[in-house]
Design an enzyme around this catalytic site. Structure first.
Site, PDB file in Angstrom:
ATOM      1  N   PHE A  56       0.818  -1.218   0.000  1.00  0.00           N
ATOM      2  CA  PHE A  56       0.000   0.000   0.000  1.00  0.00           C
ATOM      3  C   PHE A  56       0.853   1.270   0.000  1.00  0.00           C
ATOM      4  O   PHE A  56       0.370   2.338  -0.364  1.00  0.00           O
ATOM      5  CB  PHE A  56      -0.960   0.018   1.194  1.00  0.00           C
ATOM      6  CG  PHE A  56      -0.356   0.469   2.482  1.00  0.00           C
ATOM      7  CD1 PHE A  56       0.231  -0.427   3.353  1.00  0.00           C
ATOM      8  CD2 PHE A  56      -0.360   1.816   2.819  1.00  0.00           C
ATOM      9  CE1 PHE A  56       0.795  -0.002   4.539  1.00  0.00           C
ATOM     10  CE2 PHE A  56       0.210   2.252   4.012  1.00  0.00           C
ATOM     11  CZ  PHE A  56       0.791   1.342   4.867  1.00  0.00           C
ATOM     12  N   LYS A  57       2.124   1.168   0.386  1.00  0.00           N
ATOM     13  CA  LYS A  57       2.961   2.373   0.433  1.00  0.00           C
ATOM     14  C   LYS A  57       3.139   3.006  -0.944  1.00  0.00           C
ATOM     15  O   LYS A  57       3.481   4.179  -1.042  1.00  0.00           O
ATOM     16  CB  LYS A  57       4.309   2.064   1.071  1.00  0.00           C
ATOM     17  CG  LYS A  57       4.182   1.772   2.551  1.00  0.00           C
ATOM     18  CD  LYS A  57       5.510   1.743   3.268  1.00  0.00           C
ATOM     19  CE  LYS A  57       5.322   1.567   4.761  1.00  0.00           C
ATOM     20  NZ  LYS A  57       4.850   0.201   5.122  1.00  0.00           N
TER      21      LYS A  57
END
Ligand SMILES: *Cc1c(COP(=O)(O)O)cnc(C)c1O
Length: 436
Positions: free
Chosen positions: A106-107
């Site tokens: 998700f980063k």
């Protein structure tokens, strides 16, 4: 909109909050207020980038980027964050898949949004003289996401430091496969040596002046804002289909992803309960049960990207909802999951549905399985899948006795050649590498 420090500093503009990362008083930047929406405000908008642009516009109003929010979102949010139904019926369970970006975690969302925003701030020529150098020390996922996000961005370069021999082979590859404006340096030492070196560089006036050093760390408000958008997009999508709200279980380390979910709910999105799943680092769960906030050194677990003993974003959460444990507990629940349970959950969920989940996602799935029947019955829960299992192949594959195929984006990048240089953990060595 102005941004304020969680402590007491003066208000700053969005551009400054993003370019400086942390406030001079040591606090974290937060928006001066949160806009309020209803689902009707998003009528006709379905794509992640379009929902994000509508949600985030108020934060950019009054800044030099006010007219570019749509462009930034379309530039950065080029991959879907789908809500996938895993179980249907009276106890519907979905997984919010955040691993379809270039580095399969998700980063990518926050890092790409930050890169797209910084590139435009620099193009306006107001806050920093190009070329700007993003200096980042990394022990895992962050460095790869930042490198991918800033790769080929004009006026920007990334210098990423990692401890030699101390990151997993796939993580190292994600840090070192870029080239062009991304420089990777293996440091002879530990992660703490990398961090010390980065701090020393930021404290050195001459280096700063020469290279316009900038950070892209996870507490930058420019990384948090777009994370609220996927909760908005997912909860709106389900609301439109069923008229029902969604409750989220968020695997949590530094609390960025979890805090963004609280923001999304406060902005009026159809979100019901929010539950944080942590690994054996129990600072948050101990706070909720004892009432005392006691940061501590982190301990190493299988869900390594959540190995945080002093979750920075708790400062933002407490500033928003009230500093005491009762106020925080009115907003969220939190449960801790140990390594043995993570292993068992990876195996059990694979047996149940034939899907391999990463160790971080497994903490969330375990918390879901432990909810009592009343909490599940008739309520839609979504567990956040923060990374693809193939990123953690050395943990997941032996547990399942099978190989886990990387998603196409990750597979492509694993085929690229890696380049890096090795330096001593000394500032003159880093300064010399910044020179060319
Ligand atoms: C960074 C990360 C987390 C933790 O996110 P926070 O925002 O720090 O709470 C969880 N899972 C993965 C895969 C990560 O990379």
């Amino acid at each position: 909109m102005d941004f304020l420090s969680t402590r007491n500093g003066p208000p700053v503009r969005l551009e400054q909050a993003i370019m400086s990362g942390t406030a001079p008083d040591g606090g974290l930047y937060v928006p001066a207020s949160l806009p309020h929406f209803t689902p009707a405000d998003f009528a006709g908008l379905e794509d992640f980038a379009d929902v994000a642009a509508r949600l985030l516009q108020p934060f950019f109003d009054g800044s030099s980027l006010a007219g570019e929010v749509g462009d930034i979102c379309r530039d950065a949010l080029t991959f879907p964050v789908p809500l996938r139904a895993v179980e249907t019926g009276a106890e519907p369970l979905s997984v919010l898949e955040m691993f379809h970006g270039p580095t399969a975690a998700f980063k990518d969302v926050g890092a790409r949004f930050l890169a797209a925003t910084m590139a435009r701030i620099i193009a306006h020529g107001e806050f920093a003289q190009p070329p700007v150098t993003i200096l980042v020390a990394t022990s895992g996922d962050t460095g790869g996401a930042v490198a991918a996000a800033f790769h080929h961005r004009p006026g920007l370069r990334v210098v990423g430091l990692f401890p030699e021999g101390r990151v997993s082979p796939r993580q190292q590859h994600q840090l070192t496969c870029w080239g062009d404006n991304v420089v990777s340096l293996a440091v002879r030492g530990e992660f703490d040596d990398c961090q010390r070196l980065v701090k020393a560089a930021f404290a050195d006036e001459q280096l700063n002046a020469e290279h316009s050093l900038c950070s892209a760390n996870s507490i930058n408000v420019g990384r948090l804002l777009p994370q609220a958008a996927y909760y908005a997009c997912a909860s709106l999508g389900y609301w439109r289909e069923t008229g029902q709200a969604t409750s989220f279980i968020v695997p949590t380390g530094n609390l960025g992803n979890g805090f963004a979910c609280v923001w999304a709910r406060r902005m009026g999105m159809p979100i019901d309960r929010i539950v944080f799943a942590t690994n054996a680092n129990m600072t948050i769960t101990d706070f909720l049960s004892s009432g005392d906030w006691v940061p501590r050194p982190s301990i190493a677990t299988l869900a390594s990207a959540m190995d945080v003993g002093d979750p920075s974003n708790m400062e933002r959460l407490r500033a928003l909802v009230g500093a005491d444990a009762e106020s925080v507990a009115r907003e969220i629940d939190a449960y801790a999951v140990d390594d043995d349970t993570i292993r068992a959950t990876i195996r059990d969920e694979f047996d149940r549905h034939g899907i391999a989940w990463c160790p971080h996602t497994a903490t969330g799935l375990h918390v879901y399985r432990e909810l009592d029947a009343a909490a599940r019955q008739g309520h839609h829960w979504a567990v956040v899948a923060t990374a693809h299992a193939a990123k953690f192949d050395t943990i997941v594959e032996p547990l399942l006795g099978t190989t886990v195929e990387p998603p196409p984006e990750l597979a492509e990048l694993l085929g690229w050649e890696s380049h890096y240089e090795t330096i001593d953990a000394e500032l003159p060595d880093l300064a010399a590498r910044l020179q060319d």
